[in-house]
Scaffold this motif. Structure first.
Motif, PDB file in Angstrom:
ATOM      1  N   UNK A  37       0.830  -1.206   0.000  1.00 55.67           N
ATOM      2  CA  UNK A  37       0.000   0.000   0.000  1.00 55.67           C
ATOM      3  C   UNK A  37       0.866   1.258   0.000  1.00 55.67           C
ATOM      4  N   UNK A  38       1.956   1.233   0.760  1.00 55.41           N
ATOM      5  CA  UNK A  38       2.870   2.379   0.769  1.00 55.41           C
ATOM      6  C   UNK A  38       3.534   2.549  -0.592  1.00 55.41           C
ATOM      7  N   UNK A  39       3.869   1.437  -1.220  1.00 55.13           N
ATOM      8  CA  UNK A  39       4.480   1.506  -2.556  1.00 55.13           C
ATOM      9  C   UNK A  39       3.470   2.052  -3.554  1.00 55.13           C
ATOM     10  N   UNK A  40       2.216   1.610  -3.466  1.00 62.39           N
ATOM     11  CA  UNK A  40       1.162   2.124  -4.352  1.00 62.39           C
ATOM     12  C   UNK A  40       1.035   3.638  -4.184  1.00 62.39           C
ATOM     13  N   UNK A  41       1.013   4.098  -2.926  1.00 55.16           N
ATOM     14  CA  UNK A  41       0.897   5.535  -2.673  1.00 55.16           C
ATOM     15  C   UNK A  41       2.100   6.280  -3.252  1.00 55.16           C
ATOM     16  N   UNK A  42       3.298   5.737  -3.071  1.00 54.32           N
ATOM     17  CA  UNK A  42       4.515   6.355  -3.614  1.00 54.32           C
ATOM     18  C   UNK A  42       4.453   6.439  -5.142  1.00 54.32           C
ATOM     19  N   UNK A  43       3.848   5.429  -5.759  1.00 58.35           N
ATOM     20  CA  UNK A  43       3.739   5.381  -7.222  1.00 58.35           C
ATOM     21  C   UNK A  43       2.585   6.225  -7.748  1.00 58.35           C
ATOM     22  N   UNK A  44       1.680   6.612  -6.848  1.00 60.48           N
ATOM     23  CA  UNK A  44       0.514   7.376  -7.282  1.00 60.48           C
ATOM     24  C   UNK A  44      -0.530   6.512  -7.968  1.00 60.48           C
ATOM     25  N   UNK A  45      -0.578   5.243  -7.581  1.00 57.86           N
ATOM     26  CA  UNK A  45      -1.589   4.333  -8.129  1.00 57.86           C
ATOM     27  C   UNK A  45      -2.427   3.786  -6.970  1.00 57.86           C
ATOM     28  N   UNK A  46      -3.551   3.220  -7.308  1.00 55.38           N
ATOM     29  CA  UNK A  46      -4.419   2.675  -6.270  1.00 55.38           C
ATOM     30  C   UNK A  46      -3.897   1.333  -5.772  1.00 55.38           C
ATOM     31  N   UNK A  47      -4.380   0.947  -4.595  1.00 57.94           N
ATOM     32  CA  UNK A  47      -4.015  -0.368  -4.054  1.00 57.94           C
ATOM     33  C   UNK A  47      -4.464  -1.476  -4.988  1.00 57.94           C
ATOM     34  N   UNK A  48      -5.619  -1.304  -5.611  1.00 54.73           N
ATOM     35  CA  UNK A  48      -6.091  -2.356  -6.523  1.00 54.73           C
ATOM     36  C   UNK A  48      -5.181  -2.469  -7.739  1.00 54.73           C
ATOM     37  N   UNK A  49      -4.653  -1.356  -8.208  1.00 55.97           N
ATOM     38  CA  UNK A  49      -3.740  -1.399  -9.359  1.00 55.97           C
ATOM     39  C   UNK A  49      -2.482  -2.183  -9.023  1.00 55.97           C
ATOM     40  N   UNK A  50      -1.879  -1.896  -7.878  1.00 59.11           N
ATOM     41  CA  UNK A  50      -0.646  -2.610  -7.528  1.00 59.11           C
ATOM     42  C   UNK A  50      -0.930  -4.097  -7.331  1.00 59.11           C
ATOM     43  N   UNK A  51      -2.071  -4.418  -6.713  1.00 57.22           N
ATOM     44  CA  UNK A  51      -2.397  -5.833  -6.489  1.00 57.22           C
ATOM     45  C   UNK A  51      -2.821  -6.529  -7.782  1.00 57.22           C
TER      46      UNK A  51
END
Length: 193
Positions: A37-51
């Motif tokens: 979730x922290x990586x998603x926030x750092x990337x500016x993408x949603x949690x669903x996108x990273x997952x």
């Protein structure tokens, strides 16, 4: 490893994967325990996108290691280890590798999973290093009796010290650093004569 290995991604999906990997490198370099979730926030993408792109943290770190290994392999190949004059190849490869390793420190510190594409790329790069050293020996830049595998380890150590050595060393230009590494590698600290 999730979708990234299964099939080619659309341009927008490739962009989000690139953003995630770059963010993971930045964040994990500072905090190796950072969450997805922290990586998603750092990337500016949603949690669903990273997952959606990476089913779990190991899939993300595997993709990170593979992406960095591919960039490093390209950096070595761009130095033309088998065709450029040996001194030129050694300098160019050194500058390229310092640039990539400096940008992907965390990812390149990850051990490659045995039998993975990343492990194969690292083995190929090691072979190319020996190729350049052998060509340098044939050109008289390295003593004919030198143990190339030992010299490879010394070269790698010089690269590592250049990247992680003295934090007060403000020289950051990859070409200048490469010149220093190659000069030290080929001539050591002995008196020039």
């Amino acid at each position: 490893m999730g979708e990234t290995a299964a099939r080619p991604l659309r341009a927008d999906a490739e962009r989000s994967v690139r953003l995630i990997l770059e963010a993971a490198e930045r964040l994990l370099s500072r905090d190796p325990g950072a969450s997805m979730e922290q990586i998603a926030a750092e990337a500016g993408v949603s949690r669903t996108t990273i997952h959606r792109r990476f089913a779990h943290r190991q899939a993300l770190t595997d993709a990170l290691a593979l992406s960095a290994a591919r960039q490093l392999a390209q950096a070595v190949d761009d130095g033309r280890p088998a065709t450029a004059p040996p001194l030129v190849a050694l300098h160019r490869i050194t500058a390229n590798v310092l640039e990539v390793k400096g940008a992907w420190t965390y990812a390149l510190s990850l051990p490659a999973t045995p039998d993975s594409e990343a492990a194969t790329l690292h083995a190929t790069m090691a072979e190319r290093c020996i190729t350049v050293l052998d060509r340098a020996r044939a050109a008289g830049l390295i003593d004919a009796s030198a143990d190339l595998h030992w010299l490879q380890r010394v070269y790698y150590a010089l690269l590592g010290e250049t990247l992680h050595g003295n934090p007060a060393d403000d020289e950051a230009d990859p070409d200048a650093l490469a010149a220093r590494v190659v000069e030290t590698f080929l001539h050591g600290a002995g008196v020039r004569g």
